[in-house]
Design an enzyme around this catalytic site. Structure first.
Site, PDB file in Angstrom:
ATOM      1  N   SER A 109      48.710   3.479  14.648  1.00 27.74           N
ATOM      2  CA  SER A 109      49.588   4.316  13.817  1.00 27.74           C
ATOM      3  C   SER A 109      48.759   5.504  13.353  1.00 27.74           C
ATOM      4  CB  SER A 109      50.110   3.527  12.613  1.00 27.74           C
ATOM      5  OG  SER A 109      50.923   2.464  13.042  1.00 27.74           O
ATOM      6  N   LYS A 183      57.142   6.061  14.435  1.00 29.15           N
ATOM      7  CA  LYS A 183      56.488   4.997  13.672  1.00 29.15           C
ATOM      8  C   LYS A 183      56.434   5.329  12.189  1.00 29.15           C
ATOM      9  CE  LYS A 183      54.128   1.364  12.509  1.00 29.15           C
ATOM     10  NZ  LYS A 183      52.874   0.899  13.064  1.00 29.15           N
ATOM     11  N   LYS A 251      48.182   4.567   4.254  1.00 22.95           N
ATOM     12  CA  LYS A 251      47.885   5.654   5.191  1.00 22.95           C
ATOM     13  C   LYS A 251      49.157   6.143   5.877  1.00 22.95           C
ATOM     14  CE  LYS A 251      47.259   4.434   9.227  1.00 22.95           C
ATOM     15  NZ  LYS A 251      46.882   3.737  10.473  1.00 22.95           N
TER      16      LYS A 251
END
Length: 305
Positions: A109, A183, A251
């Site tokens: 990711s 994502k 994150k």
């Protein structure tokens, strides 16, 4: 203009797979590729982590460069964008030695802008790059049922489908960076769902209800979700073992509101709140616990142990 070198047909008997990153999910994903009959070479900073994969037939490489020299397709599944940049674009990284027609597939990711940068550098070297982050956690990795969001050249993604389908279901989203953007959108939804599930459960407990009975009552109604199915009982049992690290979703949610230089940053007030609550886990020293542990933050706010 020179004709680009296309990858060879992907088959277990001829395609050499390289894999970097054999953590909780990566090792399970490699196991499925090995089970499908592919030759796999792995690299990890700590090769002791590769012992189980070696018993299943995996080889090891000492450096990313060495791995790329003996691979047709190199997958990366690592912690963050800095790792991706170093491993793929560094002076001794994968693209420094991948042969023309080779492919990198980043399943981390990471940042859409970095995915586009890797793609551009790969094409400059007559190679190819696909960004293909996943959703489904360690359970999806173990069961081979991950959702895989692919960005890049459509014909390259199609060529890769035989090996990627051993890990889950592939959805092509568009050009380079599109998989990463998909994502991030997924994480926005998942983060909000986790916070909602945590608050609903704490509310039920403070109202005198049994958390597991509450879950059983609402799971088939409008509140039911994949997040509830995957994490509901773990929350109720206060089982916070890592499925996906809390620090990683911080994150991911941060990327939702970052300006990558393209303007038009989306206003995400709910995402900002979710990020704040997951950041609370990290501040409490729980960044390496599972994302379902966000319920611990809600419990603390409500004076519960």
């Amino acid at each position: 203009m020179e004709t680009p070198t296309l990858p060879k047909l992907i088959t277990p008997s001829t395609t050499r797979i390289g894999w970097i990153g054999i953590g909780i999910m990566g090792s399970a994903m490699v196991s499925h590729i090995l089970a499908a009959g592919y030759s796999v070479t792995v690299y990890a900073r700590d090769l002791n982590k590769s012992t189980d994969l070696q018993t299943k037939g995996a080889r090891t490489a000492n450096t990313p460069r060495e791995l790329a020299e003996t691979s047709d397709v190199v997958f990366t599944m690592v912690g963050n964008a800095n790792d991706v940049r170093s491993l793929l674009l560094g002076p001794d990284g994968v693209l420094s030695s991948l042969k023309p027609g080779g492919v990198t597939v980043d399943m981390t990711s990471s940042q859409p802008a970095l995915a586009r940068e890797v793609h551009a550098e790969a094409r400059r070297r007559d190679c190819w790059a696909v960004d293909a982050p996943v959703s489904g956690g360690d359970a999806g990795a173990r069961e081979g049922t991950l959702a895989i969001f692919a960005g890049g050249d459509s014909e390259i993604v199609e060529l890769l489908c035989p090996v990627m389908k051993s890990m889950g279901t592939v959805k092509y989203m568009g050009g380079a960076g599109s998989g990463q953007s998909c994502k991030i959108g997924n994480q926005i939804c998942a983060g909000s769902n986790l916070v909602g599930l945590a608050e609903g459960m704490v509310f039920a407990e403070k109202a005198g209800l049994d958390a597991k009975k509450w879950l059983d009552a609402v799971r088939d109604g409008a509140a039911g979700s994949a997040v509830m199915r995957l994490f509901g009982e773990m929350m109720a049992e206060r089982d916070y073992r890592a499925t996906g690290f809390a620090e990683y979703i911080v994150k991911d949610l941060g990327m939702a509101t970052e300006d990558e230089g393209g303007g038009d940053v989306a206003a995400m007030p709910g995402t900002a709140l979710s990020k704040q609550l997951f950041s609370g886990m990290v501040a409490n020293g729980d960044g390496k616990l599972g994302i379902q542990g966000v319920v611990s933050v809600i419990r603390r706010l409500n004076g519960l142990s």
